[in-house]
Design an enzyme around this catalytic site. Structure first.
Site, mmCIF file in Angstrom:
data_model
loop_
_atom_site.group_PDB
_atom_site.id
_atom_site.type_symbol
_atom_site.label_atom_id
_atom_site.label_comp_id
_atom_site.label_asym_id
_atom_site.label_seq_id
_atom_site.Cartn_x
_atom_site.Cartn_y
_atom_site.Cartn_z
ATOM 1 C CG HIS A 13 -2.161 1.156 -0.767
ATOM 2 N ND1 HIS A 13 -3.083 1.115 0.318
ATOM 3 C CD2 HIS A 13 -1.185 2.720 -0.485
ATOM 4 C CE1 HIS A 13 -2.296 1.419 1.226
ATOM 5 N NE2 HIS A 13 -1.237 2.234 0.930
ATOM 6 C CB CYS A 71 -1.593 2.796 4.378
ATOM 7 S SG CYS A 71 -1.013 4.917 4.061
#
Ligand SMILES: [Zn+2]
Lengths: 385, 129
Positions: free
Chosen positions: A333, A84
């Site tokens: 996200h 991420c």
């Protein structure tokens, strides 16, 4: 080293479950917008942040694919992967390339196409951001790791589920004012606590969603920036740090060591402290991460993150507005794009372009982007020029 | 997954084989070639204790494909006596009744299976002591 500025940004109209768009559609759309926004007629080099196009879509070698479809081949392009934190790590590499003098115009883009697989496959792909052999093999999921951090934070500091929920409620509120956000709706602490449990004590509304999306920025030397853009934004600091991969190997289960280390370097580079930051985008993949991060980035004392968040200190009108964009929770996200999009939010805030969510008089902002359960952190500090 | 990938880890998964740094005493599971604390490359082979305490835990309700048949299930980070930490599923328990600090024992169990006809994976889980 040369000073570096952001001179153009681009994203998709709205992030979410974009079934009609492929990975290449998403990326090229955002990248073209950044190129047009900067008004440049070429780019010298490109960094593509993408965590797991292989597991999510079966496609690797996306740096070449995207240079081809963006029409910029034969420029060098490289994919950056650090789960991420891919976006933050790519931004640092782009910054380095311009700062070093190797290139003048660098495009840093991020993308993730996550909805071409079902929920169970997405859970597996995300679990690959943990230590696969010694964590995921034994049945722990990505939300599971953060849930264990949350349980321990509650045990050590008395943090409550209501305090965790406060981060989600605040981020959803901010997201209602961001046209790009996936979830533009208000929620309450009760909605969070009554939502289904994913990994105790984390409910589904403590977790960031699965999202399709892309984001891109154009970097150039600060002394050339005003040729392209009347209000460029300077990258005052760019730092990345790593930590033990497996949560169980960390010195502390409630401190994100990589965030502390990267922030320390970034504050030193920019010559400022946490008290001189006007707003921050932090990696709220789960509510507990925002609670830990406001502590580990130095906005409040260790252990006080829950109380701090519940008090409103991180709201739009608080002492240090956090996740004005809606954060990962509400904005969405798309893993590889997140770190790049955080810089875009701060860029907009520093130019006074954030609309109803504008932080008045913002001059300096921080972005924190995290990979895995904290194995990587990237911290950038942006300033008006 | 191939047999080799599973076979290679047999000592660690079945017998908790680990390493203690000769420079500073830090315990590593799995073992490593270099100590991240003191830089030493000399290690003593050890086996982790089968007794430990729960440092933190969760109940997984949204599982990856390999574990859908047993959801919800508990997972914990366990500190073992004499050093070493593992992340393991907690078997034979009521997930609602687990506590931080609770004593557990490491046991040998089936962990998952590679599809219907694939290899069965074995390893360690913990159970309330
Ligand atoms: Zn050592």
């Amino acid at each position: 080293m040369r000073e570096v500025a952001i001179i153009g940004v681009g994203m998709n109209d709205r992030w979410g479950e974009l079934w009609e768009k492929s990975l290449r559609d998403l990326y090229v759309e955002a990248a073209l917008r950044a190129i047009d926004d900067a008004g440049v007629d070429h780019i010298d080099s490109m960094y593509v942040a993408c965590m797991s196009s292989g597991l999510f879509t079966g496609q690797e070698h996306v740096s070449s694919l995207l240079a081809d479809y963006l029409g910029v081949a034969p420029i060098p392009a490289v994919r950056v992967e650090s789960a991420c934190a891919s976006g933050g790590n790519a931004l640092r590499l782009g910054w380095l390339e311009v700062a070093s003098g190797a290139s003048d115009l660098v495009l840093v883009g991020g993308v993730e196409k996550m909805t071409d697989v079902d929920g169970s496959q997405a859970t597996l792909a995300l679990a690959a951001a943990s230590d696969f052999e010694w964590e995921a093999f034994n049945g722990v999921t990505f939300p599971g790791l953060y849930a264990m951090m949350a349980r321990r934070h509650m045990h050590e500091f008395g943090t409550t589920p209501e305090q965790l929920a406060a981060a989600s409620v605040k981020n959803h509120h901010n997201g209602t004012m961001n046209p790009v956000a996936q979830f533009q709706m208000e929620i309450t602490v009760e909605t969070v606590l009554n939502s289904v449990l994913v990994a105790d004590p984390l409910h589904i509304l403590d977790c960031s969603p699965v999202t399709d999306g892309a984001a891109a920025v154009i970097l150039c030397p600060a002394d050339q920036a005003k040729k392209f853009n009347s209000q460029p934004v300077k990258i005052a600091a760019s730092a990345v740090a790593t930590d033990a991969m497996a949560l169980h190997s960390r010195e502390s289960l409630v401190t994100i060591g990589s965030a502390k280390a990267a922030a320390e370097k970034a504050y030193k580079q920019a010559g400022v402290g946490p008290g001189e930051i006007d707003l921050a985008e932090v990696h709220d993949c789960f509510t507990i991460s925002e609670i830990c991060l406001v502590e580990d980035l130095g906005f409040t004392e260790k252990g006080k993150g829950g109380e701090f968040t519940e008090s409103g200190a991180t709201a739009l009108d608080g002492r240090i507005p956090v996740n004005t964009s809606g954060g990962l929770k509400s904005k969405g996200h798309p893993v590889g794009a997140t770190g790049v999009a955080q810089a875009i939010e701060v860029y907009k805030q520093l130019r006074g372009e954030a609309g109803k969510r504008q932080v008045k008089g913002a001059k300096r902002g921080l972005c924190h982007n995290m990979g895995g359960s904290g194995g990587t952190s990237a911290v950038h500090i942006l300033e008006v020029m | 997954m191939t047999v080799a990938r599973i076979w290679r880890e047999r000592g660690r998964r079945y017998r908790l084989e680990a390493a203690r740094c000769k420079g500073c005493g830090k315990v590593f599971f799995p073992g490593r070639l270099v100590c991240d604390k003191c830089g030493s490359r000399e290690f003593e082979e050890i086996r982790l204790s089968d007794k430990g305490k729960i440092l933190t835990y969760t109940v997984i309700r949204v599982p990856p494909p390999a574990h859908t048949y047993e959801t919800p299930y508990a997972v914990a980070i366990v500190e073992l006596e004499g050093g070493g930490r593992i992340t393991a599923m907690v078997a034979d328990c009521d997930p609602e009744k687990l506590e931080i600090g609770q004593n557990v024992r490491v046991v040998f169990r089936k962990i998952s299976q590679d599809g219907e006809k694939g290899i069965k994976f074995y390893g360690y889980k913990v159970v309330p002591a």
